[in-house]
Design a protein around this motif. Structure first.
Motif, PDB file in Angstrom:
ATOM      1  N   THR A  23      65.279  49.155  73.978  1.00 45.85           N
ATOM      2  CA  THR A  23      64.920  47.725  74.012  1.00 45.85           C
ATOM      3  C   THR A  23      65.674  46.952  72.911  1.00 45.85           C
ATOM      4  OG1 THR A  23      63.011  48.108  72.603  1.00 45.85           O
ATOM      5  CG2 THR A  23      62.617  48.119  74.992  1.00 45.85           C
ATOM      6  N   HIS A  24      66.090  47.662  71.858  1.00 48.72           N
ATOM      7  CA  HIS A  24      66.890  47.041  70.796  1.00 48.72           C
ATOM      8  C   HIS A  24      68.105  46.314  71.385  1.00 48.72           C
ATOM      9  CE1 HIS A  24      69.355  46.800  67.116  1.00 48.72           C
ATOM     10  NE2 HIS A  24      70.322  47.363  67.807  1.00 48.72           N
ATOM     11  N   PHE A  25      68.742  46.928  72.397  1.00 51.21           N
ATOM     12  CA  PHE A  25      69.984  46.358  72.959  1.00 51.21           C
ATOM     13  C   PHE A  25      69.705  45.172  73.884  1.00 51.21           C
ATOM     14  CE2 PHE A  25      70.792  50.756  71.832  1.00 51.21           C
ATOM     15  CZ  PHE A  25      71.956  50.659  71.090  1.00 51.21           C
ATOM     16  N   GLU A  26      68.444  45.109  74.406  1.00 49.61           N
ATOM     17  CA  GLU A  26      68.097  44.020  75.327  1.00 49.61           C
ATOM     18  C   GLU A  26      68.162  42.666  74.630  1.00 49.61           C
ATOM     19  OE1 GLU A  26      64.231  45.038  76.799  1.00 49.61           O
ATOM     20  OE2 GLU A  26      64.985  46.619  78.132  1.00 49.61           O
ATOM     21  N   PHE A  28      70.446  41.485  72.579  1.00 43.28           N
ATOM     22  CA  PHE A  28      71.772  40.862  72.428  1.00 43.28           C
ATOM     23  C   PHE A  28      72.777  41.237  73.511  1.00 43.28           C
ATOM     24  CE2 PHE A  28      73.954  44.565  70.612  1.00 43.28           C
ATOM     25  CZ  PHE A  28      72.891  45.310  70.085  1.00 43.28           C
ATOM     26  N   LEU A  29      72.333  42.018  74.503  1.00 45.91           N
ATOM     27  CA  LEU A  29      73.239  42.399  75.596  1.00 45.91           C
ATOM     28  C   LEU A  29      72.522  42.238  76.935  1.00 45.91           C
ATOM     29  CD1 LEU A  29      74.690  45.786  74.259  1.00 45.91           C
ATOM     30  CD2 LEU A  29      75.999  43.675  74.601  1.00 45.91           C
ATOM     31  N   ASP A  30      73.312  42.072  78.003  1.00 43.75           N
ATOM     32  CA  ASP A  30      72.724  42.036  79.332  1.00 43.75           C
ATOM     33  C   ASP A  30      72.539  43.482  79.806  1.00 43.75           C
ATOM     34  OD1 ASP A  30      71.921  41.491  81.874  1.00 43.75           O
ATOM     35  OD2 ASP A  30      73.894  40.840  82.594  1.00 43.75           O
ATOM     36  N   THR A  31      71.451  44.091  79.348  1.00 47.45           N
ATOM     37  CA  THR A  31      71.156  45.483  79.699  1.00 47.45           C
ATOM     38  C   THR A  31      69.647  45.669  79.714  1.00 47.45           C
ATOM     39  OG1 THR A  31      71.709  47.792  79.211  1.00 47.45           O
ATOM     40  CG2 THR A  31      71.213  46.404  77.315  1.00 47.45           C
ATOM     41  N   SER A  32      69.204  46.879  80.091  1.00 52.13           N
ATOM     42  CA  SER A  32      67.754  47.132  80.116  1.00 52.13           C
ATOM     43  C   SER A  32      67.487  48.600  79.827  1.00 52.13           C
ATOM     44  CB  SER A  32      67.192  46.780  81.492  1.00 52.13           C
ATOM     45  OG  SER A  32      67.773  47.651  82.448  1.00 52.13           O
ATOM     46  N   GLU A  34      65.572  50.348  81.527  1.00 52.96           N
ATOM     47  CA  GLU A  34      65.583  51.007  82.838  1.00 52.96           C
ATOM     48  C   GLU A  34      67.015  51.457  83.190  1.00 52.96           C
ATOM     49  OE1 GLU A  34      66.805  50.146  86.067  1.00 52.96           O
ATOM     50  OE2 GLU A  34      65.842  52.003  86.814  1.00 52.96           O
ATOM     51  N   TRP A  35      68.020  50.551  83.004  1.00 59.37           N
ATOM     52  CA  TRP A  35      69.412  50.900  83.340  1.00 59.37           C
ATOM     53  C   TRP A  35      69.874  52.071  82.461  1.00 59.37           C
ATOM     54  CZ3 TRP A  35      74.216  51.924  81.620  1.00 59.37           C
ATOM     55  CH2 TRP A  35      75.257  51.917  82.556  1.00 59.37           C
ATOM     56  N   ILE A  36      69.629  51.967  81.169  1.00 58.84           N
ATOM     57  CA  ILE A  36      70.143  52.995  80.249  1.00 58.84           C
ATOM     58  C   ILE A  36      69.514  54.357  80.569  1.00 58.84           C
ATOM     59  CG2 ILE A  36      70.360  53.700  77.826  1.00 58.84           C
ATOM     60  CD1 ILE A  36      70.292  50.674  77.085  1.00 58.84           C
ATOM     61  N   GLN A  37      68.202  54.364  80.765  1.00 54.39           N
ATOM     62  CA  GLN A  37      67.547  55.655  81.055  1.00 54.39           C
ATOM     63  C   GLN A  37      68.008  56.237  82.382  1.00 54.39           C
ATOM     64  OE1 GLN A  37      63.729  56.944  80.148  1.00 54.39           O
ATOM     65  NE2 GLN A  37      63.164  55.172  78.916  1.00 54.39           N
ATOM     66  N   SER A  38      68.089  55.395  83.419  1.00 54.24           N
ATOM     67  CA  SER A  38      68.417  55.955  84.729  1.00 54.24           C
ATOM     68  C   SER A  38      69.892  56.365  84.822  1.00 54.24           C
ATOM     69  CB  SER A  38      68.043  54.977  85.848  1.00 54.24           C
ATOM     70  OG  SER A  38      68.814  53.812  85.712  1.00 54.24           O
ATOM     71  N   ARG A  39      70.814  55.676  84.122  1.00 49.47           N
ATOM     72  CA  ARG A  39      72.243  56.007  84.221  1.00 49.47           C
ATOM     73  C   ARG A  39      72.710  57.030  83.188  1.00 49.47           C
ATOM     74  NH1 ARG A  39      75.599  53.056  87.713  1.00 49.47           N
ATOM     75  NH2 ARG A  39      74.250  51.771  88.994  1.00 49.47           N
ATOM     76  N   THR A  40      71.918  57.216  82.114  1.00 51.59           N
ATOM     77  CA  THR A  40      72.403  58.110  81.044  1.00 51.59           C
ATOM     78  C   THR A  40      71.368  59.150  80.593  1.00 51.59           C
ATOM     79  OG1 THR A  40      71.587  56.807  79.158  1.00 51.59           O
ATOM     80  CG2 THR A  40      73.698  56.141  80.084  1.00 51.59           C
ATOM     81  N   GLY A  41      70.088  58.885  80.838  1.00 54.22           N
ATOM     82  CA  GLY A  41      69.031  59.775  80.335  1.00 54.22           C
ATOM     83  C   GLY A  41      68.665  59.509  78.881  1.00 54.22           C
ATOM     84  N   ILE A  42      69.303  58.491  78.271  1.00 51.65           N
ATOM     85  CA  ILE A  42      69.062  58.234  76.836  1.00 51.65           C
ATOM     86  C   ILE A  42      67.858  57.295  76.664  1.00 51.65           C
ATOM     87  CG2 ILE A  42      70.040  57.249  74.707  1.00 51.65           C
ATOM     88  CD1 ILE A  42      72.859  57.938  75.956  1.00 51.65           C
ATOM     89  N   ILE A 158      75.628  51.481  73.922  1.00 52.58           N
ATOM     90  CA  ILE A 158      74.281  52.027  74.179  1.00 52.58           C
ATOM     91  C   ILE A 158      74.281  53.556  74.244  1.00 52.58           C
ATOM     92  CG2 ILE A 158      73.393  49.973  75.358  1.00 52.58           C
ATOM     93  CD1 ILE A 158      74.451  52.643  77.629  1.00 52.58           C
ATOM     94  N   LEU A 159      75.487  54.151  74.242  1.00 52.56           N
ATOM     95  CA  LEU A 159      75.585  55.594  74.513  1.00 52.56           C
ATOM     96  C   LEU A 159      75.503  56.475  73.271  1.00 52.56           C
ATOM     97  CD1 LEU A 159      78.651  55.548  76.967  1.00 52.56           C
ATOM     98  CD2 LEU A 159      76.246  55.854  77.586  1.00 52.56           C
ATOM     99  N   PHE A 160      75.927  55.943  72.119  1.00 55.87           N
ATOM    100  CA  PHE A 160      76.218  56.829  70.991  1.00 55.87           C
ATOM    101  C   PHE A 160      75.171  56.781  69.880  1.00 55.87           C
ATOM    102  CE2 PHE A 160      80.172  56.091  73.178  1.00 55.87           C
ATOM    103  CZ  PHE A 160      80.767  57.345  73.202  1.00 55.87           C
ATOM    104  N   GLY A 161      75.132  57.843  69.069  1.00 60.00           N
ATOM    105  CA  GLY A 161      74.231  57.916  67.925  1.00 60.00           C
ATOM    106  C   GLY A 161      74.890  58.678  66.787  1.00 60.00           C
TER     107      GLY A 161
END
Ligand code: UT7
Length: 325
Positions: A23-26, A28-32, A34-42, A158-161
């Protein structure tokens, strides 16, 4: 002549305390989420604090690995540290770790093979150990990828840590009727033709800047699944094993969909997969040793288990290590 095996004696890891959810990325970016979890598992990843560096993370991971191995500073004569986000242009981050841990003998150097750095580091360290050039090594993957992310690019940031993982790898003589132990085989490859698919657009000599990561994700995804499957089979073949001998797969953690596709390509059930991507994201060279250490701290691996670790990243550079635990 007695043969030497390169055997893992202890593992350790460290994650920064700053946990960032999707939700941190929501904000300042057009993302969610739901998108991040379903497309990456993160679901979450950790970011280093402003004053926390790659060597800080590496030192903590190494100290834990040494403690778990029962090794003191006088026992380590090699450090191979994989990173693409070093503290300084030079000296090598490995030498900062060497100094901080009070290691006064042997040699220490960095490896730059991006996300596959830990596989290259294991292959390199095991060669030094098996030839008698060193006796006990710290093999480390440590990254602060948050420092090279483009916060305007929703397809990458949104991918990296950040994080670090380490193993103590020691040369141990093999008994007469004993099977080979530790690192059994490594398959390492690179192909510079793929540079445009995944790179950082800055650097000391080219731009005089650090630069930001850029990636054509879909294409990297496709290459990842096929190249990792081929590499896994090549490394197993080198070790005289097949996929049916594999107890655990501990791959580079880029995307849960890549991991599932790889398992399916190898004909292995997902129960054999160690996955940390949900809570750490992609920590580049740190992801395999982090996953190995976290699994080992839960006593997942039994003596004699066959563990395979494979990774691919910028370059492309990719490879696989086969280990007997
Ligand atoms: O560690 C090194 C190796 N790296 C990897 O292995 C990463 C490999 N690649 C991947 O993991 C995936 O390709 C990504 C997670 C990067 C992207 O997933 P994808 O399923 O391949 O999505 P895509 O790139 O095809 O994008 C689909 C849509 C696009 O929108 P349109 O063109 O269909 O309208 C993207 O703009 O999703 C959009 N998109 C997003 N939407 C919301 C991309 N990023 C985001 C986002 N939030 N964060």
């Amino acid at each position: 002549m007695t043969e030497l095996d390169a055997v893992i004696e202890g593992t350790g890891h460290f994650l920064p305390s700053n946990v960032i959810d999707n939700t941190h990325f929501e904000s300042f970016l057009d993302t969610s989420d739901e998108w991040i979890q379903s497309r990456t598992g993160i679901r979450t990843r950790c970011f280093a604090a402003e004053n926390e560096t790659t060597s800080d993370l590496a030192i903590a991971a190494c100290a834990e690995a040494m403690k778990n191995a029962g090794a003191g500073p006088e026992d380590i004569d090699l450090i191979v540290l994989a990173t693409s986000t070093p503290d300084y242009t030079f000296p090598a981050t490995a030498t900062l770790v060497q100094n901080a841990l009070g290691i006064r003998q042997g040699f220490a150097f960095d490896i730059q093979a991006v996300c596959s750095g830990f596989v290259f580091a294991l292959a390199s360290a095991s060669s030094f150990l098996q030839t008698g050039a060193a006796t006990r090594a710290l093999v480390v993957g440590a990254e602060t990828f948050s420092r090279i992310l483009d916060w305007k690019d929703r397809s990458t940031c949104i991918l990296f840590g950040d994080g670090a993982g380490a193993v103590v790898l020691a040369a141990q003589p093999r008994g007469k009727s004993q099977p080979r132990r530790g690192i059994l085989a490594s398959d390492v490859k690179s192909d510079g033709r793929y540079r445009e698919l995944l790179y950082v657009n800055g650097g000391v000599s080219k731009t005089g800047t650090v630069g930001h990561l850029t990636m054509k994700g879909k294409e990297v995804f496709r290459h990842a699944v096929s190249k990792l499957a081929v590499s896994t089979n090549a490394a197993l073949d080198q070790a005289g094993l097949t996929t049916s001998d594999v107890d655990w797969v501990v791959p580079h953690q880029a995307n849960v969909r890549i991991l599932n596709a790889l398992m399916s390509r190898l004909g292995l059930e997902n129960e054999k997969l160690v996955s940390t991507v949900a809570t750490q994201g992609n920590t580049s060279a740190a992801s395999i040793p982090l996953a190995l250490s976290m699994a080992n701290s839960k006593n997942l691996f039994q003596d004699g288990d066959i563990v395979v670790s494979q990774a691919i990243g910028g370059g492309f550079a990719w490879g696989t290590c086969v280990m007997r635990w």
